[in-house]
Design a protein around this motif. Sequence first.
Motif, PDB file in Angstrom:
ATOM      1  N   TYR A  55       0.764  -1.142  -0.051  1.00 17.15           N
ATOM      2  CA  TYR A  55      -0.136   0.035  -0.036  1.00 17.15           C
ATOM      3  C   TYR A  55       0.937   1.312  -0.131  1.00 17.15           C
ATOM      4  O   TYR A  55       0.816   2.211  -0.841  1.00 17.15           O
ATOM      5  N   GLU A  56       1.744   1.274   0.956  1.00 14.97           N
ATOM      6  CA  GLU A  56       2.445   2.784   1.005  1.00 14.97           C
ATOM      7  C   GLU A  56       3.458   2.722  -0.118  1.00 14.97           C
ATOM      8  O   GLU A  56       3.562   3.891  -0.554  1.00 14.97           O
ATOM      9  N   ARG A  59       1.198   3.730  -3.160  1.00 19.11           N
ATOM     10  CA  ARG A  59       0.769   5.232  -3.138  1.00 19.11           C
ATOM     11  C   ARG A  59       1.920   6.180  -3.290  1.00 19.11           C
ATOM     12  O   ARG A  59       1.782   7.266  -3.781  1.00 19.11           O
ATOM     13  N   MET A 319      -2.820  -1.442  -7.507  1.00 18.74           N
ATOM     14  CA  MET A 319      -3.758  -1.229  -6.766  1.00 18.74           C
ATOM     15  C   MET A 319      -4.525  -2.158  -6.017  1.00 18.74           C
ATOM     16  O   MET A 319      -4.978  -2.095  -4.764  1.00 18.74           O
ATOM     17  N   LEU A 345      -7.164   2.446  -2.655  1.00 18.14           N
ATOM     18  CA  LEU A 345      -6.530   3.199  -3.839  1.00 18.14           C
ATOM     19  C   LEU A 345      -7.344   3.101  -4.971  1.00 18.14           C
ATOM     20  O   LEU A 345      -7.098   3.124  -6.241  1.00 18.14           O
ATOM     21  N   ALA A 349      -4.390   8.005  -6.643  1.00 14.52           N
ATOM     22  CA  ALA A 349      -4.107   9.194  -5.813  1.00 14.52           C
ATOM     23  C   ALA A 349      -3.210  10.126  -6.548  1.00 14.52           C
ATOM     24  O   ALA A 349      -2.810   9.837  -7.471  1.00 14.52           O
ATOM     25  N   HIS A 353      -5.327  11.466  -9.351  1.00 14.66           N
ATOM     26  CA  HIS A 353      -6.442  10.729  -8.514  1.00 14.66           C
ATOM     27  C   HIS A 353      -7.717  11.057  -9.588  1.00 14.66           C
ATOM     28  O   HIS A 353      -7.930  12.153 -10.389  1.00 14.66           O
TER      29      HIS A 353
END
Length: 405
Positions: A55-56, A59, A319, A345, A349, A353
Amino acid sequence: MAGPSAAPEAPIPFPFPPAPSIFHPQPELAELRQHHPVVQVQLPDGKTAWLVTRYEDVRQVLIDPRFSRAAATGPDVPDVGLGQAAADSILSLDPPDHTRLRRLVAGAFTARRVEALRPRVTKLVDELIDRLLTLPQPADLVENFSLPLPIQVICELLGVPTADRHQFREWSDTVMSDLSRDPKEIDAALDQLGEYFGRLIASKRARPDDDLMTALIAARDEQDRLTEPELVRLCYTLLVAGHETTANQINMFLLTLHEYPEQRDRLRDRPETIPQAVEELMRFVQLGSGGAGLPRVTTEDVELSGVRIPAGSAVFPVMSSANRDPAAMADPDRLDVTRSQTAHLGFGAGPHHCLGAQLARLELQEALRGLLTRLPDMRIAVPVEELPFKEGMLLNSLRTLPVRW
């Protein structure tokens, strides 16, 4: 979570085989997320790229300007779909050009303006359900609800005749194809979309109206804020993006709630929780069929999860894997429509986005509200494994969804 282990010595083949279930990502992604969150992959054409699954990290790829979309349109960059369709659109731009074009349409998609559309969307939902109730059962929800709803909304907003729906739907399907489609067919569909919007724009110039296309024409003609090709591409990108994903999300939301009836019943009994349920379903539902988002290219060396990605490398953010990362949310493989904190997400983002995220949320909320309230006993009329999905599509796109109520 365990840290990354030693990276594989050679790039691993990608894309992965289809997931065993349409309700979960490919199992290879969970394995990579745990042990090799940033890994080099090789595509069928022999090109290599980096796959990012946590995830991090995902992103970071989406928000960090060192990961360029514009640089990803070159011929040496591997592709998992959209290809020329993305290369010729706002999807392929970096700031400041991306910022310039995005500002031209952002005003139509603010939270306040979108919320003002809610009565109209609610009315459309009711009209479609009224018509559905007159049809013999089973009835096709794709043709009679999930597709016409977002098409009607984006057509009214943009100023496109809904009578042309079946014409531009075929072009849209071609543009949204995966790598199995002949690129010449995609180019032809883009040309036809361009010609179609060229005619519409000429008509709007002669007879301006109160819609987004007329506003964009004014930005072109009176303020010189975009070129004529940019105007055409922006219009057809908004049309395709404005209905394609939302229609398929409605279908996949309903399939997922059918698969998890206790969650469907909880939502039906507590319709006030629909907004948070939409966020949870956005996180959980497997909308994409390929697993990876549009590529970026690093403009300098970048380190993610202890792995150095060299400058000039193609990077695919995944994602669907990020949305199931246990480091970002508890028990991520469990659907919980009452989940209060939903990190996802699903709309991307950063600069890219989803421009229409608020509009999509509104349509999804009202679609669920209308169907759960007025058709509380609606059920899918055939086993899920027998439902016909379109082949060769970037999205899990149903041909039909027969339902009874």
